[in-house]
Every structure is written in C-alpha cells, then in structure tokens.
Motif scaffolding. Structure first.
Motif, PDB file in Angstrom:
ATOM      1  N   GLU A   1       4.273   2.966  12.368  1.00 40.04           N
ATOM      2  CA  GLU A   1       3.679   4.222  11.920  1.00 40.04           C
ATOM      3  C   GLU A   1       4.269   5.381  12.703  1.00 40.04           C
ATOM      4  O   GLU A   1       4.640   5.237  13.856  1.00 40.04           O
ATOM      5  CB  GLU A   1       2.164   4.139  12.156  1.00 40.04           C
TER       6      GLU A   1
ATOM      7  N   LYS B   1       4.724   9.823   8.768  1.00 42.66           N
ATOM      8  CA  LYS B   1       6.187   9.768   8.782  1.00 42.66           C
ATOM      9  C   LYS B   1       6.645   8.774   9.839  1.00 42.66           C
ATOM     10  O   LYS B   1       6.806   9.157  10.991  1.00 42.66           O
ATOM     11  CB  LYS B   1       6.771  11.154   9.076  1.00 42.66           C
ATOM     12  N   PRO B   2       6.881   7.534   9.539  1.00 44.18           N
ATOM     13  CA  PRO B   2       6.729   6.872   8.246  1.00 44.18           C
ATOM     14  C   PRO B   2       5.274   6.542   7.941  1.00 44.18           C
ATOM     15  O   PRO B   2       4.426   6.507   8.824  1.00 44.18           O
ATOM     16  CB  PRO B   2       7.578   5.614   8.353  1.00 44.18           C
ATOM     17  N   GLN B   3       5.013   6.263   6.680  1.00 44.23           N
ATOM     18  CA  GLN B   3       3.671   6.077   6.138  1.00 44.23           C
ATOM     19  C   GLN B   3       3.195   4.639   6.332  1.00 44.23           C
ATOM     20  O   GLN B   3       3.503   3.766   5.530  1.00 44.23           O
ATOM     21  CB  GLN B   3       3.672   6.446   4.653  1.00 44.23           C
ATOM     22  N   PHE B   4       2.428   4.427   7.393  1.00 46.56           N
ATOM     23  CA  PHE B   4       1.879   3.108   7.697  1.00 46.56           C
ATOM     24  C   PHE B   4       0.468   3.243   8.250  1.00 46.56           C
ATOM     25  O   PHE B   4       0.110   4.282   8.818  1.00 46.56           O
ATOM     26  CB  PHE B   4       2.724   2.367   8.748  1.00 46.56           C
TER      27      PHE B   4
ATOM     28  N   SER C   1       0.557  -4.217  10.525  1.00 42.06           N
ATOM     29  CA  SER C   1       0.835  -2.918   9.911  1.00 42.06           C
ATOM     30  C   SER C   1       1.002  -3.087   8.407  1.00 42.06           C
ATOM     31  O   SER C   1       1.418  -4.152   7.936  1.00 42.06           O
ATOM     32  CB  SER C   1       2.090  -2.286  10.519  1.00 42.06           C
ATOM     33  N   PHE C   2       0.676  -2.018   7.675  1.00 43.44           N
ATOM     34  CA  PHE C   2       0.772  -2.017   6.221  1.00 43.44           C
ATOM     35  C   PHE C   2       1.327  -0.676   5.766  1.00 43.44           C
ATOM     36  O   PHE C   2       0.897   0.373   6.254  1.00 43.44           O
ATOM     37  CB  PHE C   2      -0.615  -2.190   5.575  1.00 43.44           C
ATOM     38  N   PRO C   3       2.255  -0.672   4.793  1.00 44.69           N
ATOM     39  CA  PRO C   3       2.709   0.595   4.229  1.00 44.69           C
ATOM     40  C   PRO C   3       1.587   1.220   3.399  1.00 44.69           C
ATOM     41  O   PRO C   3       0.782   0.504   2.789  1.00 44.69           O
ATOM     42  CB  PRO C   3       3.895   0.196   3.352  1.00 44.69           C
TER      43      PRO C   3
ATOM     44  N   THR D   1       0.529   5.058   0.965  1.00 52.76           N
ATOM     45  CA  THR D   1       1.107   6.166   0.207  1.00 52.76           C
ATOM     46  C   THR D   1       1.091   7.449   1.043  1.00 52.76           C
ATOM     47  O   THR D   1       0.500   7.503   2.120  1.00 52.76           O
ATOM     48  CB  THR D   1       0.351   6.359  -1.121  1.00 52.76           C
TER      49      THR D   1
ATOM     50  N   THR E   1      -5.383   8.840   0.952  1.00 50.53           N
ATOM     51  CA  THR E   1      -4.145   9.607   1.026  1.00 50.53           C
ATOM     52  C   THR E   1      -4.112  10.707  -0.040  1.00 50.53           C
ATOM     53  O   THR E   1      -4.730  10.595  -1.091  1.00 50.53           O
ATOM     54  CB  THR E   1      -2.893   8.719   0.851  1.00 50.53           C
TER      55      THR E   1
ATOM     56  N   HIS F   1      -6.437   3.001   0.026  1.00 51.72           N
ATOM     57  CA  HIS F   1      -6.008   1.644   0.377  1.00 51.72           C
ATOM     58  C   HIS F   1      -7.198   0.959   1.038  1.00 51.72           C
ATOM     59  O   HIS F   1      -7.792   1.509   1.965  1.00 51.72           O
ATOM     60  CB  HIS F   1      -4.824   1.684   1.339  1.00 51.72           C
TER      61      HIS F   1
END
Length: 144
Positions: free
Chosen positions: A50, A71-74, A88-90, A92, A111, A117
């Motif tokens: 993340e 940024k990044p989306q986690f 960890s999970f991606p 949106t 999001t 999520h």
C-alpha cells in the motif's frame, strides 16, 4: 500539552483502548504507533504494498490494523504489536474509509470509484474477500 512531530501528513487514527494510538501517514507510507501516556512515537511501520495510507481501522481483540491507501491502491492487515503486514488486497481508486465490525469480523473499505470492498477476518492471520459492492461513483463515507 505537548506537540508530537509525526513527520508528514497523518490521516486517520485508531486506538486500542490500552493507551496506544495508531495513525496512517500518507506522506511517509507508514503507520505511526504513539504511546498516549508519554506522547512518544514508539514505532513507525511501512505499509507496502500500500502507498499513500489514508484510512485506518482496528480489531482491538486480535490486535490487527486495517490500513488502506491510494498510491498504490491496497488494503493491508497488519499486526498492531510487531507492525508486519500479514495480508494485502488490491482495491479500487480513491479509498475514503475503512471500518471493522467486531461482532461479525467484517472489514469494509469504501472508495470514491464507487465500490465497497468487503472482507471477513477468518482468523487473526487470515482475511477472505467476501464481495465488492458497487455504489455511486464519488460516494463517500459521509453520504455525499
């Protein structure tokens, strides 16, 4: 009164009910652990994969932090005592908030992209993705 220099832009605190305050730092891509009695920073833990950490919730019973970034989306699950990322999970784009519901073990991540999520804490070391619910684009945790 004492000011604590957290070196960056802190976003969303969580407390454990035992004297610790945790806060996401979007500038430093970490979680800051603060002792509320001494007002000292005890630890700083990276949240990778993340980045730009902006939302935080806690499971106080199992000592787990749920941090989400842009940024990044986690979204990551972390150990609140050791600071290591467990899973960890991606997610949106445009995370706005994370909520943990202790009675069900559910974690909700909203999001701006128009998604919620949903995860379940199967055990202190395992989250399972339950589903992603589509909402209105730009919807946020305050109802706008």
């Amino acid at each position: 009164m004492k000011n604590i220099d957290l070196v960056g832009a802190v976003e969303f605190p969580a407390v454990d009910g035992k004297g610790m305050i945790y806060d996401n730092n979007e500038d430093k891509n970490d979680v800051v652990a603060i002792d509320s009695k001494t007002l000292e920073v005890k630890n700083r833990w990276p949240v990778a994969p993340e980045g730009q950490a902006v939302a935080l919730a806690m499971d106080t019973k199992n000592r787990r932090l749920f941090s989400a970034g842009r940024k990044p989306q986690f979204m990551v699950m972390m150990d609140a005592d050791k600071g290591n990322v467990i899973q960890s999970f991606p997610i949106t784009a445009g995370v706005d908030a994370v909520q943990f519901e202790p009675s069900t073990g559910m974690v909700f991540v909203s999001t701006r992209e128009g998604m919620i999520h949903i995860y379940h804490e199967d055990s202190p070391s395992k989250l399972s993705e339950v589903e992603t619910v589509k909402t209105e684009f730009g919807a946020k945790n305050d109802g706008t």
